[in-house]
Enzyme design. Structure first.
Site, PDB file in Angstrom:
ATOM      1  N   ASP A 292      84.965  68.822 -37.608  1.00  0.00           N
ATOM      2  CA  ASP A 292      85.008  67.612 -38.415  1.00  0.00           C
ATOM      3  C   ASP A 292      86.019  67.859 -39.540  1.00  0.00           C
ATOM      4  OD1 ASP A 292      84.524  65.118 -39.443  1.00  0.00           O
ATOM      5  OD2 ASP A 292      82.368  65.413 -39.767  1.00  0.00           O
TER       6      ASP A 292
ATOM      7  N   ASP B  87      88.822  60.195 -41.615  1.00  0.00           N
ATOM      8  CA  ASP B  87      88.315  58.820 -41.683  1.00  0.00           C
ATOM      9  C   ASP B  87      87.514  58.638 -42.970  1.00  0.00           C
ATOM     10  OD1 ASP B  87      86.401  60.677 -40.627  1.00  0.00           O
ATOM     11  OD2 ASP B  87      85.099  59.001 -40.116  1.00  0.00           O
TER      12      ASP B  87
ATOM     13  N   ALA C 270      79.346  57.049 -40.126  1.00  0.00           N
ATOM     14  CA  ALA C 270      78.609  56.602 -41.314  1.00  0.00           C
ATOM     15  C   ALA C 270      77.272  55.940 -40.990  1.00  0.00           C
ATOM     16  CB  ALA C 270      79.486  55.665 -42.141  1.00  0.00           C
TER      17      ALA C 270
ATOM     18  N   CYS D 268      54.116  73.832 -28.046  1.00  0.00           N
ATOM     19  CA  CYS D 268      55.453  73.857 -27.459  1.00  0.00           C
ATOM     20  C   CYS D 268      55.565  75.058 -26.540  1.00  0.00           C
ATOM     21  CB  CYS D 268      56.482  73.935 -28.591  1.00  0.00           C
ATOM     22  SG  CYS D 268      58.120  74.444 -28.089  1.00  0.00           S
TER      23      CYS D 268
ATOM     24  N   CYS E  46      58.384  76.850 -25.992  1.00  0.00           N
ATOM     25  CA  CYS E  46      59.515  77.751 -26.260  1.00  0.00           C
ATOM     26  C   CYS E  46      59.007  79.175 -26.558  1.00  0.00           C
ATOM     27  CB  CYS E  46      60.383  77.204 -27.393  1.00  0.00           C
ATOM     28  SG  CYS E  46      59.886  77.714 -29.041  1.00  0.00           S
TER      29      CYS E  46
ATOM     30  N   CYS F 292      57.110  79.736 -29.916  1.00  0.00           N
ATOM     31  CA  CYS F 292      55.762  79.161 -30.018  1.00  0.00           C
ATOM     32  C   CYS F 292      54.760  79.874 -29.112  1.00  0.00           C
ATOM     33  CB  CYS F 292      55.806  77.679 -29.718  1.00  0.00           C
ATOM     34  SG  CYS F 292      56.813  76.803 -30.921  1.00  0.00           S
TER      35      CYS F 292
HETATM   36  N1  GUN Z   1      79.595  63.003 -40.271  1.00  0.00           N
HETATM   37  C1  GUN Z   1      78.626  62.072 -40.378  1.00  0.00           C
HETATM   38  N2  GUN Z   1      79.164  60.830 -40.445  1.00  0.00           N
HETATM   39  C2  GUN Z   1      80.500  60.986 -40.387  1.00  0.00           C
HETATM   40  C3  GUN Z   1      81.603  60.064 -40.388  1.00  0.00           C
HETATM   41  O1  GUN Z   1      81.436  58.850 -40.480  1.00  0.00           O
HETATM   42  N3  GUN Z   1      82.859  60.615 -40.283  1.00  0.00           N
HETATM   43  C4  GUN Z   1      83.062  61.966 -40.193  1.00  0.00           C
HETATM   44  N4  GUN Z   1      84.306  62.413 -40.079  1.00  0.00           N
HETATM   45  N5  GUN Z   1      82.045  62.843 -40.183  1.00  0.00           N
HETATM   46  C5  GUN Z   1      80.791  62.357 -40.278  1.00  0.00           C
HETATM   47 ZN    ZN Z   2      58.588  75.974 -29.841  1.00  0.00          ZN
END
Ligand code: GUN
Ligand code: ZN
Length: 481
Positions: A90, A125, A193, A276, A278, A281
Site C-alpha cells: 500500500d 489515492d 475508504a 475451535c 486450530c 485451541c
Molecule cells: N487502506 C484502507 N483503506 C484504504 C484506501 O482507501 N486506500 C489505500 N491506499 N489504502 C487503504
Molecule cells: Zn483456534
C-alpha cells in the site's frame, strides 16, 4: 508483467478465481494478512504454512524505516520479509488519511514500490471519509484520478498497478469512479475508504457502495475490499463481488485479547472454552491461553487460522453454489450485518444476471430466502410456460381424476410443471413446513403464470389451512380442499 484475473466459478455476484501477477498465482477469494515489518507477530514464512498465498505491507513504513528501507532496496521485499508468495504494497494513503498529509509524491511511492520488488502497487489515492460532503468528495476523487492517470503514463500499461475506487457514500460517484478506473484499464481495483463504515457497522451503506462501484467496474476486474478483515463479513462481501481482502484484524484483536470466530469476536478474559479446531485451541485450555506468556502471539495464530478457514469456506460455497446459505448464516451473527444482508436481498434483482444457472441445492432458511436471486429468476421464467385449457394446481389437496394437466406447487417458487420438477431450483430445494411468507411468494409465481394464460380454467387444490390465502389471491379460480 501486468495483472490477470480469471473467474472459474460464480455464485450470486461472487467468484472463485485466479489472480496472476508475474510468476505468482493465488486463489481468490483471498485474504492478504497485513504485515508490519516492525511488529511481525507471525513471521510471513509461518503464514505460508497456514495457507496464506499473499500478504500486504505498507511501502510508506518501509520508506521511512532506518532499519528496513535500504535492506528492501538492496535485497528486495520478498527476501527481507522471507516470503516468496505474492506481496502487495500500500502507498502512504492510509497514513495520509490519519495524519492529514504525507511527505511523498505519487510518483515517488510508486517508484519505491517498484524498486523494492512489490508484486502489486497502489498509487497515492485519497481515502475520502464516508461523511465528507459531496463537493469535497468530487474534488478529492479528481486528485485520485489524476494520480492514477499519471501512474499509467509514467509506469506504462503493463505495470502491476491497482486502481482504487473512491467516492465516499455517493453511489453515482462510486459508479463513475469505477467506470473511470476500468476505462484506464486497471485490472485490479480496490474499493477504498470503507474502514470507517465497517468500524461503525454501517453494513447497509457498505452494500450500496460495493454495488455502485461494481456497476462502474469492468466485470472482469479483480476487486479488493480495502481493510476488510473480519471473517463474519467475508461471505456477504464475496456475494457482492469482492475477491480480495486484507486484514490487520488478526493481529490488532490479538493485542487487545480478542478471540475471532466466524460469527463475531469474544473476549478471551470471559471465555471458559476455546471452540475451535486450530492447533492453538486444541493444545490449550482457555485458562492456559490467558496465562501464557505467548498469549498475544498464540491468539494471533488462532485469529489468522479462523480467518483463513473462513476464506476457504467461502471459496467452497461459491464453487458448490451454496453462498446464499452461508451469507444467511453469517449475517445473523449481528443485527447490523443482518441489515446488510437484507439490503443485498432488496437489491438481488440487480445481481440476478450475474448468478449462475444451476446450483447444488436451495435450502430454505426463513423468509429472507424468498428474496434470493433464484426465486426472482424463477418468477421471471415461469410466465413462459403454456398451460392447457384446463389445469389443476396441486398445492397439497386432493387430485380429482378429471384433470389431464396437473401442475405442482412448491413455495416460495410457485407453480412447478412436471418437466421442471427435478431441475434447479425447485428440484434440489429443501423447504420446511410451509409458512405464510413462502406461500405468498409461491402465489406471486402462480399469479405470473396465470397472467400469461388468461384462457386457462384453473382449479387450485390445497388444504384447509392454505385455502383462504389462495381464495383471496385468486378470486376467479376454483379452490378445492
Ligand atoms: N487502506 C484502507 N483503506 C484504504 C484506501 O482507501 N486506500 C489505500 N491506499 N489504502 C487503504
Ligand atoms: Zn483456534
Amino acid at each position: 508483467m501486468g495483472i490477470y484475473f480469471e473467474v472459474i466459478h460464480k455464485d450470486i455476484a461472487g467468484r472463485v478465481g485466479k489472480l496472476k501477477v508475474g510468476d505468482k498465482t493465488i486463489k481468490t477469494p483471498a485474504l492478504l494478512p497485513v504485515v508490519n515489518p516492525h511488529l511481525q507477530i507471525i513471521p510471513p514464512s509461518e503464514m505460508k504454512k497456514m495457507g496464506v498465498e499473499g500478504i500486504i505491507t505498507n511501502a510508506y513504513i518501509f520508506s521511512k524505516s532506518e532499519e528496513y528501507c535500504d535492506q528492501a532496496l538492496e535485497r528486495g521485499l520478498h527476501d527481507v520479509l522471507d516470503f516468496d508468495g505474492l506481496i502487495m504494497t500500500d502507498s502512504g494513503s492510509f497514513q495520509m488519511s490519519v495524519y492529514g498529509s504525507v511527505d511523498i509524491t505519487n510518483e515517488e511511492t510508486i517508484s519505491f514500490q517498484r524498486d523494492i520488488g512489490s508484486d502489486i502497487w497502489v498509487p497515492l489515492d485519497i481515502p475520502t471519509h464516508p461523511d465528507t460532503d459531496r463537493e469535497e468528495v468530487i474534488a478529492q476523487m479528481q486528485i485520485t484520478m489524476d494520480r492514477m492517470r499519471e501512474a499509467k503514463e509514467i509506469f506504462g500499461p503493463d505495470a502491476p498497478l491497482s486502481g482504487p475506487v473512491q467516492g465516499a457514500v455517493f453511489e453515482d460517484l462510486r459508479e463513475s469512479a469505477g467506470r473511470a478506473v476500468s476505462e484506464m484499464e486497471f485490472a485490479y481495483c480496490p474499493v477504498g475508504a470503507v474502514v470507517p463504515l465497517m468500524e461503525s457497522y454501517r453494513y447497509r451503506e457498505l452494500v450500496d457502495v460495493i454495488i455502485a462501484a461494481k456497476k462502474g467496474l469492468n466485470p472482469g476486474a479483480c476487486v479488493h475490499l480495502f481493510g476488510a478483515g473480519h471473517p463474519s463479513m467475508f461471505a456477504l462481501a464475496v456475494a457482492l463481488g469482492c475477491d480480495v481482502f486484507d486484514s490487520a484484524a488478526y493481529a490488532l484483536y490479538a493485542k487487545e485479547g480478542r478471540y475471532i470466530t466466524p460469527s463475531g469476536t469474544l473476549k478471551l478474559e470471559e471465555m471458559s472454552e476455546l471452540p475451535c479446531a486450530c492447533p492453538v485451541c486444541r493444545s490449550h485450555t482457555a485458562d492456559e491461553l490467558r496465562k501464557s506468556p505467548d498469549k498475544q502471539k498464540l491468539l494471533a495464530y488462532h485469529n489468522l487460522a479462523v480467518t483463513m478457514a473462513e476464506i476457504s469456506r467461502v471459496r467452497a460455497a461459491v464453487q458448490e453454489g451454496t453462498l446464499w446459505e452461508l451469507v444467511d448464516e453469517r449475517c445473523r451473527a449481528h443485527p447490523r450485518l443482518l441489515d446488510g444482508y437484507r439490503r443485498l436481498l432488496d437489491r438481488a434483482a440487480e445481481l440476478e444476471h450475474l448468478d449462475r444457472a444451476t446450483k447444488r441445492r436451495f435450502f430454505y432458511r426463513g423468509s429472507e430466502s424468498c428474496d434470493r436471486t433464484e426465486v426472482k429468476k424463477y418468477h421471471e421464467m415461469i410466465p413462459r410456460v403454456k398451460l392447457a385449457e384446463v389445469s389443476l394446481i396441486d398445492a397439497g389437496g386432493p387430485i380429482p381424476s378429471r384433470f389431464a394437466e396437473v401442475i405442482g406447487f412448491k413455495p416460495p417458487f410457485g407453480p412447478v410443471p412436471y418437466e421442471l420438477a427435478e431441475t434447479f431450483p425447485v428440484g434440489p430445494c429443501e423447504i420446511p413446513s410451509w409458512d405464510e411468507v413462502m406461500v405468498a411468494y409461491g402465489i406471486k409465481g402462480l399469479a405470473a403464470l396465470l397472467a400469461t394464460n388468461p384462457d386457462t380454467k384453473v382449479t387450485i387444490s390445497t388444504t384447509e389451512k392454505w385455502a383462504p390465502q389462495f381464495r383471496t389471491a385468486f378470486p376467479d379460480c376454483e379452490v378445492i380442499v
